[in-house]
Scaffold this active site. Structure first.
Site, mmCIF file in Angstrom:
data_model
loop_
_atom_site.group_PDB
_atom_site.id
_atom_site.type_symbol
_atom_site.label_atom_id
_atom_site.label_comp_id
_atom_site.label_asym_id
_atom_site.label_seq_id
_atom_site.Cartn_x
_atom_site.Cartn_y
_atom_site.Cartn_z
ATOM 1 N N CYS A 159 -4.909 -4.316 2.751
ATOM 2 C CA CYS A 159 -4.646 -3.994 4.157
ATOM 3 C C CYS A 159 -5.778 -4.374 5.114
ATOM 4 C CB CYS A 159 -4.300 -2.507 4.275
ATOM 5 S SG CYS A 159 -3.367 -2.085 5.771
ATOM 6 N N LYS A 213 -10.430 -0.294 -2.516
ATOM 7 C CA LYS A 213 -10.473 -0.794 -1.138
ATOM 8 C C LYS A 213 -11.852 -0.600 -0.510
ATOM 9 C CE LYS A 213 -7.983 -0.161 3.268
ATOM 10 N NZ LYS A 213 -6.909 0.641 3.930
ATOM 11 N N GLU A 257 0.844 -1.195 0.000
ATOM 12 C CA GLU A 257 0.000 0.000 0.000
ATOM 13 C C GLU A 257 0.884 1.251 0.000
ATOM 14 O OE1 GLU A 257 -4.133 1.195 2.323
ATOM 15 O OE2 GLU A 257 -2.609 0.090 3.416
#
Length: 262
Positions: free
Chosen positions: A158, A116, A41
């Protein structure tokens, strides 16, 4: 047998310098016969309050990483870049951006984009104290599985690792591999990073590739855990970075062997 590479970086606010580190890892991955490199990321820029500014360069940075994929003839999961528009081209309201992970083929073409879904709005017992991604980012709402010659890649980012439902849905949509570009805080990473990757591998019976940011960023104001990691479909850790700064691991992926596990 296919070989897959997973990167650890210590990205800062200098985009050109960050790309130099990315290219060095691509060179190493190429030497080790890897077909894919997963970047973490914020691979292009990790700086406080710069997401909106960096998002204005999205097309430029996208083209730059596409050129590297073409140069090294390698698949790349291009960590994440902030993007000012949705997949359909609509601008994002309220001045927010999206966290976008790209899958790029060896011809330098982006073949998949994942925005995301789970945003990191959490209180953490560290020097920062609290994180509120929703103040800057808009959440995505579409699951993405990218097709490659060596297997189908379910794309995550993440904080997504904390949600087993997402991994299970990606498996249902045909995923063989899950990629998780990340920048876990030092505190949460020490507690859960390895455990979460192993758990999602067991849940989905997919190989999970966790690329990671490591070290201090934002002029010493934020610390990430690192420990780039790969786990196979039964949750066994195949390789883990234990050193600091830019590093690489390369692991084997055998689709036929994974099918036997399943």
């Amino acid at each position: 047998m296919t070989y897959l590479a997973v990167a650890q970086l210590n990205s800062q606010n200098d985009i050109d310098d960050n790309f130099l580190h990315v290219e060095r890892l691509l060179q190493q991955a190429k030497v080790q016969n890897a077909s894919l490199l997963v970047l973490p990321e914020n691979f292009a820029c990790f700086a406080a309050g710069q997401q909106k500014v960096t998002a204005q360069r999205f097309e430029e940075l996208k083209a730059r990483i596409e050129q590297l994929a073409f140069k090294y003839e390698m698949w790349i999961i291009a960590g994440t870049l902030p993007c000012p528009y949705r997949p359909n081209g609509d601008s994002i309201p309220d001045g927010r951006v999206r966290t976008v992970s790209l899958c790029i083929d060896p011809a330098g073409q982006t073949v998949a984009r994942y925005d995301k879904i789970h945003l990191f709005d959490v209180l953490v017992d560290d020097a920062v104290g609290g994180y509120q991604e929703s103040a800057v980012f808009e959440a995505g709402d579409e699951l993405v599985v990218a097709n490659t010659p060596f297997g189908h890649i379910g794309m995550m980012v993440c904080y997504d690792l904390r949600f087993p439902e997402l991994a299970l849905k990606l498996r249902q949509q045909g995923a063989d591999i899950l990629t998780a570009p990340a920048a876990f805080t030092y505190t949460t990473g020490a507690l859960h990073w390895r455990l979460l990757i192993q758990a999602r591998a067991m849940d989905s019976q997919c190989q999970v590739l966790g690329a990671a940011q490591q070290g201090w960023h934002c002029n010493g104001k934020r610390q990430t855990w690192g420990h780039a990691l790969a786990a196979q479909a039964q949750g066994k850790v195949l390789a883990e970075v234990t050193a600091e700064a830019s590093q690489l691991i390369v692991v084997a992926f055998d689709l036929e062997a994974q099918e036997k596990i399943r």
